[in-house]
Design a protein around this motif. Sequence first.
Motif, PDB file in Angstrom:
ATOM      1  N   ARG B 359       1.280  12.696  -2.424  1.00 34.51           N
ATOM      2  CA  ARG B 359      -0.076  12.440  -1.622  1.00 34.51           C
ATOM      3  C   ARG B 359      -0.050  11.190  -0.874  1.00 34.51           C
ATOM      4  O   ARG B 359       1.008  10.558  -0.984  1.00 34.51           O
ATOM      5  CB  ARG B 359      -1.200  12.580  -2.703  1.00 34.51           C
ATOM      6  N   LEU B 360      -0.982  11.164  -0.012  1.00 32.05           N
ATOM      7  CA  LEU B 360      -1.037   9.814   0.965  1.00 32.05           C
ATOM      8  C   LEU B 360      -2.275   9.089   0.427  1.00 32.05           C
ATOM      9  O   LEU B 360      -3.371   9.889   0.407  1.00 32.05           O
ATOM     10  CB  LEU B 360      -1.046  10.243   2.347  1.00 32.05           C
ATOM     11  N   VAL B 361      -2.182   7.848   0.153  1.00 32.11           N
ATOM     12  CA  VAL B 361      -3.173   7.092  -0.205  1.00 32.11           C
ATOM     13  C   VAL B 361      -3.455   5.993   0.630  1.00 32.11           C
ATOM     14  O   VAL B 361      -2.753   5.151   0.837  1.00 32.11           O
ATOM     15  CB  VAL B 361      -2.988   6.703  -1.576  1.00 32.11           C
ATOM     16  N   ARG B 362      -4.932   5.874   1.182  1.00 32.13           N
ATOM     17  CA  ARG B 362      -5.120   4.728   1.907  1.00 32.13           C
ATOM     18  C   ARG B 362      -6.016   3.888   1.432  1.00 32.13           C
ATOM     19  O   ARG B 362      -6.751   4.021   0.449  1.00 32.13           O
ATOM     20  CB  ARG B 362      -6.145   5.266   3.208  1.00 32.13           C
ATOM     21  N   VAL B 363      -5.481   2.368   1.491  1.00 31.85           N
ATOM     22  CA  VAL B 363      -6.186   1.328   0.859  1.00 31.85           C
ATOM     23  C   VAL B 363      -6.897   0.618   2.091  1.00 31.85           C
ATOM     24  O   VAL B 363      -6.377   0.276   3.030  1.00 31.85           O
ATOM     25  CB  VAL B 363      -5.441   0.410   0.298  1.00 31.85           C
ATOM     26  N   ASN B 364      -8.293   0.454   2.058  1.00 35.52           N
ATOM     27  CA  ASN B 364      -9.292  -0.132   3.058  1.00 35.52           C
ATOM     28  C   ASN B 364      -8.789  -1.563   2.734  1.00 35.52           C
ATOM     29  O   ASN B 364      -8.969  -2.217   1.799  1.00 35.52           O
ATOM     30  CB  ASN B 364     -10.603   0.097   2.331  1.00 35.52           C
ATOM     31  N   GLY B 365      -8.480  -2.244   3.976  1.00 37.49           N
ATOM     32  CA  GLY B 365      -8.149  -3.579   3.785  1.00 37.49           C
ATOM     33  C   GLY B 365      -9.486  -4.621   3.728  1.00 37.49           C
ATOM     34  O   GLY B 365      -9.123  -5.947   3.604  1.00 37.49           O
ATOM     35  N   VAL B 366     -10.481  -4.227   4.079  1.00 33.46           N
ATOM     36  CA  VAL B 366     -11.697  -4.959   3.953  1.00 33.46           C
ATOM     37  C   VAL B 366     -12.195  -4.923   2.437  1.00 33.46           C
ATOM     38  O   VAL B 366     -12.537  -5.904   1.984  1.00 33.46           O
ATOM     39  CB  VAL B 366     -12.671  -4.382   5.059  1.00 33.46           C
ATOM     40  N   THR B 367     -12.295  -3.780   1.968  1.00 33.82           N
ATOM     41  CA  THR B 367     -13.057  -3.616   0.687  1.00 33.82           C
ATOM     42  C   THR B 367     -11.872  -3.687  -0.417  1.00 33.82           C
ATOM     43  O   THR B 367     -12.358  -3.885  -1.616  1.00 33.82           O
ATOM     44  CB  THR B 367     -13.508  -2.207   0.543  1.00 33.82           C
ATOM     45  N   ASN B 368     -10.695  -3.684  -0.073  1.00 31.87           N
ATOM     46  CA  ASN B 368      -9.760  -3.632  -1.116  1.00 31.87           C
ATOM     47  C   ASN B 368      -9.657  -2.406  -1.947  1.00 31.87           C
ATOM     48  O   ASN B 368      -9.472  -2.716  -3.183  1.00 31.87           O
ATOM     49  CB  ASN B 368      -9.512  -5.008  -1.843  1.00 31.87           C
ATOM     50  N   ARG B 369     -10.151  -1.280  -1.711  1.00 29.44           N
ATOM     51  CA  ARG B 369     -10.351  -0.240  -2.432  1.00 29.44           C
ATOM     52  C   ARG B 369      -9.604   1.040  -1.866  1.00 29.44           C
ATOM     53  O   ARG B 369      -9.489   1.208  -0.726  1.00 29.44           O
ATOM     54  CB  ARG B 369     -11.836   0.339  -2.464  1.00 29.44           C
TER      55      ARG B 369
END
Lengths: 188, 413
Positions: B359-369
Amino acid sequence: VEQALVEQAQRGDADAFEALALTAGPRLHRVAYRMLRDSDLAHDVTQQALIAIWRELPSLRDPKKFQAWTYRLLVRFAYEAIRSRRRAVTNIQVLPGWTTGGREPATPANSLTVEDRDALERAFRHISIEQRAVVVMRHYVGMSLAEIGATLGIPEGTAASRLHYAMRSLRAALEADLRPVAAEDRTA
Amino acid sequence: MTRSRDLDRLIVQWLDEAPDGLPSWVIQDAVNEARLQPQQRYGRFRRAALWRSPRWNLALAAAAAIVLVAVVSVVSTRLPALPGFTPPEASPTIEPSPTTSPVPTPTGPAPSPVTARGEPAAVIPVDNGSRSIGLTAVGDSVWATSRGGMTVIDAGSYETSFFELPGDDRSRSLRADGDMVWLTDYYGRTVYRLDALSGEVLGRISVPGEPRHLVIGGGSVWVRLNDGRTIEIDAATDSIVGDPLPYRVTAHGLDSLWVSRPGTVLRIDASTREQLASIEVPALPSSCHVSGEFPDSVWGWCGLNPINPIVTRIDPLNDTAAATVDIGGLLGSIDGLVMVEGEAWFPVMPGPVPGTPGRLVRVNGVTNRVDRIVTLGPDFDPNDAVVAADGLWVSNESTQAVWRIPLSELTGD
């Protein structure tokens, strides 16, 4: 000398540990590489084992058993590393027509050829890490089956069984590799 | 029996063949780490050792789980439903864990990530002999390492062309740099400089070891060797500069080299080669990397660890770990990082348990989630990934193909 260093390091002497690490590190790395067949992974596992040796040294009851005990720690980390790794970094495959550019020495009878090495690499990657550990301990380190059992924490019979099945797989790989050559010989 | 002994002798001979030596930093780092760590001190009956044994921990975890289930079932049957209370939905198969220590954790509840099923717009077969396929974007085309040479995919029409390359094709990586493409030949111990338009070999540099990874920056090409060292090649002269560095360099940014080791990211001045900073990150075994966009989105991670896949966002302005993010349970190993419109996406290989496909997983750079997970079916087995022409191009080892996923499909926009 090693025993004295072990005892000093057990008492928290980091300099004694450094001296131990300088001799134990290359020894452990040679075993790690042979089990894992990957330089990066072998470096990491060796490093983890060395740190664990320092941390757990006070639990070693008999300093004379230091070497065997370090192998046990190393194998533990090698098991973890290989289980977390789904595939090898390099998939060695000899392609038709591939040559070594003259680097390979002439191969006398009963010597390893490039194809032999390739077959062994592939076969070794297909046997379990537990079997690899026994093969390396027996045929590289030179331990007896009883010593292997004690080092790895398994019954001697289990060590013998793992060795038997591993060697059978490796022999089969070598023999299979020889088969096409034999067929070509027949048609020639 | 004689035959069997002959074979055994060959096996022992093969086993005896010497590997690469052990770099001194492996021991030195372990000693340095040891000097910082207290030794385990056990009680008379080695109670500590007992508590640390895997069997004991397993038994303890099982007992705790049974007690928890029993308590929850008793409470749920005896207590009346609270007004307005809605039972939570069953957790999805994969639920990323919250951010972990030792660096600051974000506050507030973790929003559930959006899990989407994506579809590739194109699947282009590339034969690389069952091996991982390296990718790089060159203008409006994508280059893919292939058996015997290079496949060039037109990013607009998906048409392919192929050109042959010299050397050994079994293990290669590549990086584009303007009008050049740099390519490694692991077994041939060679780095090639290719013309990005024609594919012509313009330079051929012999290196003192097997090249594994390329980093480009500051007018140099940094080549990580299999033995853990990194050499610098002057991109203008195709010559090796200075002595090899005793580090695994994995990124270049802010005039610095970024070196990742288990537990530490080192920042090295690319000109003077002096160490500028040492940044503590979660200690994970094996093959750690740093990549991203400097200075806004720099990430470190250790691949090949499906049990605890953690990524760390690094603040390169303050040389600190800004956050650590567990990208989710038994997902599979992280196999790289690709920046898509400023967002960090991690291709993740299929996990070791059923129901955890690649899969491809995105990590939000603002919330770090983790805020978005895109699955692409059971065949998705990502290796390398690059962005070109409004698409994410991912090489797929198991199907020997390159997939194009439209960015709109990826982001849900």
